[in-house]
Design a protein around this motif. Structure first.
Motif, PDB file in Angstrom:
ATOM      1  N   TYR A 162     -23.051  18.608  -2.307  1.00 40.36           N
ATOM      2  CA  TYR A 162     -23.952  17.521  -1.895  1.00 40.36           C
ATOM      3  C   TYR A 162     -25.297  18.148  -1.594  1.00 40.36           C
ATOM      4  N   MET A 189     -29.583  17.294  -0.768  1.00 36.26           N
ATOM      5  CA  MET A 189     -30.648  16.322  -0.497  1.00 36.26           C
ATOM      6  C   MET A 189     -31.954  16.863  -1.047  1.00 36.26           C
ATOM      7  N   ARG A 206     -25.523  20.959   7.431  1.00 30.38           N
ATOM      8  CA  ARG A 206     -25.141  19.555   7.233  1.00 30.38           C
ATOM      9  C   ARG A 206     -24.664  19.330   5.796  1.00 30.38           C
ATOM     10  N   ASP A 235     -28.716   3.919  12.513  1.00 32.06           N
ATOM     11  CA  ASP A 235     -28.075   5.227  12.631  1.00 32.06           C
ATOM     12  C   ASP A 235     -28.775   6.042  13.728  1.00 32.06           C
ATOM     13  N   ARG A 280     -23.629  10.096   2.686  1.00 32.05           N
ATOM     14  CA  ARG A 280     -22.342  10.704   2.301  1.00 32.05           C
ATOM     15  C   ARG A 280     -21.447   9.634   1.675  1.00 32.05           C
ATOM     16  N   ILE A 312     -20.947  18.089   4.584  1.00 33.76           N
ATOM     17  CA  ILE A 312     -20.746  16.880   3.777  1.00 33.76           C
ATOM     18  C   ILE A 312     -20.059  17.237   2.460  1.00 33.76           C
ATOM     19  N   ASP A 325     -21.742   5.899  14.967  1.00 36.69           N
ATOM     20  CA  ASP A 325     -21.786   5.926  13.498  1.00 36.69           C
ATOM     21  C   ASP A 325     -20.434   6.451  13.017  1.00 36.69           C
ATOM     22  N   GLU A 362     -19.644   9.809  15.159  1.00 42.38           N
ATOM     23  CA  GLU A 362     -20.680  10.353  16.020  1.00 42.38           C
ATOM     24  C   GLU A 362     -20.974   9.260  17.035  1.00 42.38           C
ATOM     25  N   GLY A 369     -26.140   6.809   5.608  1.00 39.24           N
ATOM     26  CA  GLY A 369     -24.969   6.485   4.792  1.00 39.24           C
ATOM     27  C   GLY A 369     -24.972   7.210   3.461  1.00 39.24           C
ATOM     28  N   ALA A 408     -33.081   8.948   0.903  1.00 42.65           N
ATOM     29  CA  ALA A 408     -32.044   8.817   1.934  1.00 42.65           C
ATOM     30  C   ALA A 408     -32.442   7.809   3.000  1.00 42.65           C
ATOM     31  N   ASN A 409     -31.473   6.961   3.375  1.00 44.70           N
ATOM     32  CA  ASN A 409     -31.710   5.996   4.443  1.00 44.70           C
ATOM     33  C   ASN A 409     -30.400   5.691   5.172  1.00 44.70           C
TER      34      ASN A 409
HETATM   35  O1  CDP Z   1     -26.639  10.194   5.374  1.00 46.34           O
HETATM   36  P1  CDP Z   1     -25.488  10.134   6.320  1.00 46.34           P
HETATM   37  O2  CDP Z   1     -25.552   8.934   7.224  1.00 46.34           O
HETATM   38  O3  CDP Z   1     -24.176  10.251   5.625  1.00 46.34           O
HETATM   39  O4  CDP Z   1     -25.573  11.444   7.240  1.00 46.34           O
HETATM   40  P2  CDP Z   1     -26.312  11.659   8.657  1.00 46.34           P
HETATM   41  O5  CDP Z   1     -26.255  13.143   8.906  1.00 46.34           O
HETATM   42  O6  CDP Z   1     -25.765  10.737   9.670  1.00 46.34           O
HETATM   43  O7  CDP Z   1     -27.820  11.309   8.348  1.00 46.34           O
HETATM   44  C1  CDP Z   1     -28.343  10.044   8.556  1.00 46.34           C
HETATM   45  C2  CDP Z   1     -29.689   9.922   7.904  1.00 46.34           C
HETATM   46  O8  CDP Z   1     -30.628  10.747   8.549  1.00 46.34           O
HETATM   47  C3  CDP Z   1     -29.761  10.360   6.444  1.00 46.34           C
HETATM   48  O9  CDP Z   1     -29.212   9.430   5.539  1.00 46.34           O
HETATM   49  C4  CDP Z   1     -31.238  10.516   6.269  1.00 46.34           C
HETATM   50  O10 CDP Z   1     -31.854   9.251   6.062  1.00 46.34           O
HETATM   51  C5  CDP Z   1     -31.653  11.079   7.630  1.00 46.34           C
HETATM   52  N1  CDP Z   1     -31.850  12.536   7.560  1.00 46.34           N
HETATM   53  C6  CDP Z   1     -33.160  13.026   7.560  1.00 46.34           C
HETATM   54  O11 CDP Z   1     -34.096  12.241   7.664  1.00 46.34           O
HETATM   55  N2  CDP Z   1     -33.372  14.380   7.459  1.00 46.34           N
HETATM   56  C7  CDP Z   1     -32.350  15.254   7.328  1.00 46.34           C
HETATM   57  N3  CDP Z   1     -32.581  16.559   7.235  1.00 46.34           N
HETATM   58  C8  CDP Z   1     -31.031  14.770   7.337  1.00 46.34           C
HETATM   59  C9  CDP Z   1     -30.813  13.406   7.457  1.00 46.34           C
END
Ligand code: CDP
Length: 250
Positions: free
Chosen positions: A81, A83, A99, A182, A139, A103, A188, A206, A137, A134-135
């Protein structure tokens, strides 16, 4: 979760029970899935889910790299995965951070529960997930994209793996959190479901919720997964349409 530095915490739930983007508590963000988005990969899919944009590519079964990971009785499932640096508001440093490693691991393990890996000993099934935007969710969006990509590659599986994050916002249990929910919400809870058996093969959490809230969240998440499952199947049907429209698109 609970961004302490933030000056203004947005109102996440209106008195009418509507969320920051006008959704009801049990409503998904708009979701579109395109199976077979890439030509080079053995299987692929592109998912747009709310403001998330995620691409998945699957290769294999193929030779294992690095060689020492090879298993004599089954295929190894390797997931990466990633980003993109431009996928988030503040530029993300390129490369595999903790992270992304976490994931990649949980997604890979989720697929180990559904792929018939014994059918392809001494091979590797490689899953690449690229988050372009990314916004929250991502994963789950990655799981959905990779699942359709695996099916597109013809990898035999028990079932597709729909996934969604449920959470607690403004004191209420809500389906499919977006970024503000989130960040500023109370909990979450991403999950992935095997629809046939009702078994969860990914469940993380979380934040905090009570036992009763957890039960409600799981129930809502399973319902959400079943809705997403239909869209995943539809994407594959469109890709492999047989009938008068077949061959109409390239
Ligand atoms: O994306 P997901 O919800 O699965 O994982 P999270 O670790 O709960 O991250 C939530 C959101 O935080 C991500 O979808 C991104 O929009 C943001 N994020 C970010 O802005 N910068 C990062 N380095 C990691 C995450």
């Amino acid at each position: 979760m609970g961004n302490v530095g933030a000056k203004e915490i947005p109102v996440l739930l209106s008195p009418e029970g509507l969320r920051i983007d006008g959704r009801r508590l049990d409503e998904l963000r708009p979701l579109t899935i395109q199976a077979g988005a890439l030509h080079q990969a053995d299987g692929s899919a592109f998912v747009e889910w709310g403001a998330n944009k995620v691409l998945a590519a699957v290769y294999g079964p193929r030779e294992v790299h690095p060689r020492h990971l090879q298993q004599n009785h089954k295929a190894v499932i390797q997931c990466r995965y990633n980003m993109a640096a431009f996928s988030v508001d503040e530029r993300k440093r390129p490369g595999l951070d903790r992270r992304s490693q976490e994931i990649s691991k949980v997604i890979g393990e989720a697929f180990e529960s559904v792929v018939f890996a014994e059918e392809y000993p001494r091979t590797s099934i490689d899953i690449y997930i690229e988050v372009l935007q990314a916004n929250a969710g991502t994963r789950c969006a990655g799981l959905v994209a990779a699942s359709v990509a695996l099916a597109d590659a013809g990898i035999p599986m028990v079932d597709l793996l729909p996934a969604v994050a449920v959470g607690k916002v403004g004191g209420a249990i809500a389906l499919d959190l977006k970024k503000e929910e989130d960040n500023f919400g109370e909990a979450d809870l991403p999950m992935a479901l095997v629809p046939q058996s009702g078994r969860l093969v990914l469940l993380q959490m979380e934040g905090h919720m009570t036992e009763a809230e957890l039960a409600q969240a799981l129930d809502l998440g399973v319902k959400g997964c079943r809705e997403i499952y239909e869209k995943m199947k539809q994407a594959l049907r469109e890709r492999y349409a047989i009938g008068p429209m077949a061959g109409a698109s390239s």
